[in-house]
Design an enzyme around this catalytic site. Sequence first.
Site, mmCIF file in Angstrom:
data_model
loop_
_atom_site.group_PDB
_atom_site.id
_atom_site.type_symbol
_atom_site.label_atom_id
_atom_site.label_comp_id
_atom_site.label_asym_id
_atom_site.label_seq_id
_atom_site.Cartn_x
_atom_site.Cartn_y
_atom_site.Cartn_z
ATOM 1 N N SER A 247 -9.328 56.863 -22.399
ATOM 2 C CA SER A 247 -10.097 55.660 -22.092
ATOM 3 C C SER A 247 -11.199 55.980 -21.103
ATOM 4 O O SER A 247 -11.069 56.895 -20.275
ATOM 5 C CB SER A 247 -9.166 54.602 -21.487
ATOM 6 O OG SER A 247 -9.899 53.527 -20.949
ATOM 7 N N TYR B 188 -3.310 51.690 -15.055
ATOM 8 C CA TYR B 188 -3.564 51.981 -16.470
ATOM 9 C C TYR B 188 -4.450 53.213 -16.612
ATOM 10 O O TYR B 188 -4.113 54.163 -17.340
ATOM 11 C CB TYR B 188 -4.219 50.780 -17.151
ATOM 12 C CG TYR B 188 -4.853 51.131 -18.476
ATOM 13 C CD1 TYR B 188 -4.068 51.418 -19.587
ATOM 14 C CD2 TYR B 188 -6.241 51.195 -18.607
ATOM 15 C CE1 TYR B 188 -4.653 51.764 -20.804
ATOM 16 C CE2 TYR B 188 -6.831 51.536 -19.815
ATOM 17 C CZ TYR B 188 -6.033 51.822 -20.905
ATOM 18 O OH TYR B 188 -6.615 52.169 -22.098
#
Length: 408
Positions: A138, A162
């Site tokens: 990501s 995250y």
Amino acid sequence: MAVEKTVPGGVRTVLVTGGAGYIGSHAVLQLLLAGFRAVVVDNLNNSSELAVRRVAALAGDHSRNLAFHKVDLRDKGALEKVFASTRFDAVVHFAGLKAVGESVQKPLLYYDNNVNGTVNLLEVMSAHGCKKLVFSSSAAVYGSPKNSPCTEEFPLTPNNPYGKTKLVVEDICRDIYRTDPEWKIILLRYFNPVGAHPSGYLGEDPCGIPNNLMPYVQQVAVGRRPALTILGNDYATRDGTGVRDYIHVVDLADGHIAALQKLFESSSIGCEAYNLGTGKGTSVLEIVKAFEKASGKKIPLIIGPRRPGDAEILFSLPAKAEKELNWKAKFGIDEMCRDQWNWASKNPYGYGSLDSTKQNGHHSYGSIGSPKQNGHCTNGFSESTRHNGHNGYGLVDSAKHNGNGHFH
């Protein structure tokens, strides 16, 4: 969209973790259409099995090359059984929790799911001699950089659990390659996936309150929410709202095809990271206006305060992927919003509620061409499917395995 073709070296079998999720389901469809065999494992924690059924329907004859196992990667024994039944040529790893806000509230859950699950996967892959991996990383690994466009060489400073789990997994991948050069690993750093399959039968179906802009906008457009709250309109941008790099989910799925082909064709890929984005920044207000144009709906707005830690501007420089993977995003914002609205208008309540009802003259699933809409299996799926985590379903009759775990 991916063209139908066979990858160099013949048909290959790919394990897709998290293949029932938003990005994963689109990637599975593109894999099938590109000539791969795809075996999906997913614990269905934040995804729907109906997405896999719709992939099968959209894939047509290619659905014979699709199998599904309900498996949590933290259950190493169940994962071992999947690898024991099939020899995989590569793995595409999407599975993981992805809500930034939730990760701040429940960091241990994210480290357990995203990191421990991946360690299990890598250990089982290694034990079975499968050492080709495409990892769904990501842009969150970059944190909130002060400058854009963002290159792969930018500092890796994630600012939430995250993003930190994604970086930990990237570091693990780099470490295992250094100790065992037989591994070939590609890390794909996505920016902001949006849109849906052009058919309107695959899309994002968030569980609970959406974590991203576009599904929130679509829920306002279909009447599920009264207004969209914009988090800050005083940024130093062209209209005061944050600017991000949005990428069509089908372009993103095709990026995985390109990454797999690179793994199979290259003799020394090592462990490489690639940005997947358009290289263009779009503001929140520009997204809203484009969605209003696509949908014909007015999106009521509420201006809220900035969210701490959000960058003003963040977009990618995808030149490395264009050069080395021969991949480039094809769709613009108008196409992203068009396809997002097509999905939302046909499926205003996501997968579950509309698979047994008709709304606005559309069957959300049956109109693709086959299946029953009463919760039973559909195109490409066996009526007597067992969901015990060990059987691919729909393929037990049409794609039996030989003793080596290959598909016939």
